[in-house]
Design an enzyme around this catalytic site. Sequence first.
Site, PDB file in Angstrom:
ATOM      1  N   ASP A   1     -29.949  31.802   4.920  1.00 13.87           N
ATOM      2  CA  ASP A   1     -28.780  31.372   4.138  1.00 13.87           C
ATOM      3  C   ASP A   1     -27.490  31.636   4.920  1.00 13.87           C
ATOM      4  OD1 ASP A   1     -29.323  34.086   3.840  1.00 13.87           O
ATOM      5  OD2 ASP A   1     -28.856  34.167   1.699  1.00 13.87           O
TER       6      ASP A   1
ATOM      7  N   ASP B   1     -31.134  19.172  10.071  1.00 17.21           N
ATOM      8  CA  ASP B   1     -30.371  18.098   9.413  1.00 17.21           C
ATOM      9  C   ASP B   1     -28.919  18.542   9.246  1.00 17.21           C
ATOM     10  OD1 ASP B   1     -32.694  16.494   9.037  1.00 17.21           O
ATOM     11  OD2 ASP B   1     -31.947  15.794   7.097  1.00 17.21           O
TER      12      ASP B   1
ATOM     13  N   TYR C   1     -45.709  23.775   5.127  1.00 14.03           N
ATOM     14  CA  TYR C   1     -46.122  22.395   5.375  1.00 14.03           C
ATOM     15  C   TYR C   1     -47.646  22.264   5.429  1.00 14.03           C
ATOM     16  CZ  TYR C   1     -41.592  20.343   6.662  1.00 14.03           C
ATOM     17  OH  TYR C   1     -40.324  19.839   6.653  1.00 14.03           O
TER      18      TYR C   1
ATOM     19  N   LYS D   1     -36.049  34.933   6.359  1.00 16.41           N
ATOM     20  CA  LYS D   1     -35.597  35.374   5.030  1.00 16.41           C
ATOM     21  C   LYS D   1     -36.350  36.660   4.746  1.00 16.41           C
ATOM     22  CE  LYS D   1     -33.333  34.677   1.138  1.00 16.41           C
ATOM     23  NZ  LYS D   1     -31.851  34.758   1.042  1.00 16.41           N
TER      24      LYS D   1
ATOM     25  N   ASP E   1     -36.509  22.579   9.632  1.00 23.04           N
ATOM     26  CA  ASP E   1     -36.311  21.218   9.137  1.00 23.04           C
ATOM     27  C   ASP E   1     -34.931  21.102   8.497  1.00 23.04           C
ATOM     28  OD1 ASP E   1     -36.998  18.557   8.320  1.00 23.04           O
ATOM     29  OD2 ASP E   1     -37.288  19.346   6.300  1.00 23.04           O
TER      30      ASP E   1
HETATM   31  C1  IPM Z   1     -38.609  15.718  10.307  1.00 22.56           C
HETATM   32  C2  IPM Z   1     -38.950  15.017   9.016  1.00 22.56           C
HETATM   33  C3  IPM Z   1     -40.381  15.330   8.638  1.00 22.56           C
HETATM   34  C4  IPM Z   1     -40.483  16.836   8.434  1.00 22.56           C
HETATM   35  C5  IPM Z   1     -40.912  14.581   7.405  1.00 22.56           C
HETATM   36  C6  IPM Z   1     -40.774  13.083   7.559  1.00 22.56           C
HETATM   37  C7  IPM Z   1     -42.324  14.947   7.067  1.00 22.56           C
HETATM   38  O1  IPM Z   1     -38.062  15.352   8.005  1.00 22.56           O
HETATM   39  O2  IPM Z   1     -39.254  15.418  11.327  1.00 22.56           O
HETATM   40  O3  IPM Z   1     -37.704  16.542  10.313  1.00 22.56           O
HETATM   41  O4  IPM Z   1     -40.163  17.350   7.357  1.00 22.56           O
HETATM   42  O5  IPM Z   1     -40.880  17.514   9.379  1.00 22.56           O
HETATM   43 MN    MN Z   2     -36.438  16.646   8.674  1.00 20.99          MN
END
Ligand code: IPM
Ligand code: MN
Length: 355
Positions: free
Chosen positions: A219, A247, A141, A186, A243
């Site tokens: 993975d 999700d 990042y 990884k 990240d």
């Molecule tokens: C999160 C989001 C952010 C990230 C984006 C919006 C830059 O997906 O907070 O998880 O990737 O960190």
């Molecule tokens: Mn995210």
Amino acid sequence: MEALIGVLPGDGIGPEVMAEAQRALRFIEKKYRHHFVYREALIGGIAIDSQGHPFPADTRKLCAEADAVLLGAVGGPKWSDPDSNVRPEQGLLGMRSAMGVFANLRPVQTHPALYAASPLRSERLAGVDILVVRELTGGAYFGRKERTPDSATDVCTYTRAEIERVLRMAGELARTRRRKITSIDKANVLETSRLWRSIATELYAREFPDVKLDHMYVDAAAMHLLSRAADFDVLVTENLFGDILTDEASMLTGSLGMLPSASLNAEKRGLYEPIHGSAPDIAGRGIANPCGTILSAAMLLRHSLGLETEALAIEQAVITAIESGCRTADIALPGKSPVSTGDMGDAVLRALDTQ
Ligand code: IPM
Ligand code: MN
């Protein structure tokens, strides 16, 4: 107690979910006799539109002064031209970096009232209580980026100091839980992961002999999160892996809209935000789930203000509200009509009132 809270609603559904979180905070102030001052500032696309910068100087100043910052979401199609060199997300990343919030805590807990909202079978959901600690200010990042018409580069760098401080924070948090850490990397491919793994092995053996450490490739972790999530306690990992895995893990709880997060620096002055994005497809319609932001406000009370009772009160109220059948579209039960963002917020306030 007195506290200055920075409020950054941002873009898309950000302002809608923020309004409900603020109502919950105001209720807590009254009920528990605190005095919070809220100061609002711009971040993301709305800041680009009005000030030409996604993280303007006023916002930076507020982040430096506030006891804690609560953020809605940033981004949207209006600002997502890949060729533009100013993007809303730069505001968020700039703010994380400016505040030095290197540890991003993302708790993932399942609850029977939400089993039906998850795509997974309920026997895979029972007893899931995970804390993901995502490194937040390093890795790909923030590395050097380059682009030519035919090639692109994102450099991923981690220093020993960056790895140690986030591993230490995860270790301390594991001591308040089941004392089990899974460090995710990884290391079969990436040099940064090999450094990460060797530091984790050393540091936990030396400083946290009472915590059980496992290593796992990312993975495999993605798979085990779906097949045996209840076995995990604390997961600690680098920025990009964290990240993606969070999700994925949100689907255990039923909806991305449910998950809060706390991003802490060394002084525990934090940035609090739901893990979902700005959801432009549903923005402005009053149907977004405010629970992720309301629960982020609870984390703010706990981690930056030390108000554990108040944090628990909000967390319990969210569960009570959902159990009462008040559910936004993302977590609605089949055949039941979903409630609005405001109704969901009302239900949380009612639950707080009757506790
Ligand atoms: C999160 C989001 C952010 C990230 C984006 C919006 C830059 O997906 O907070 O998880 O990737 O960190
Ligand atoms: Mn995210």
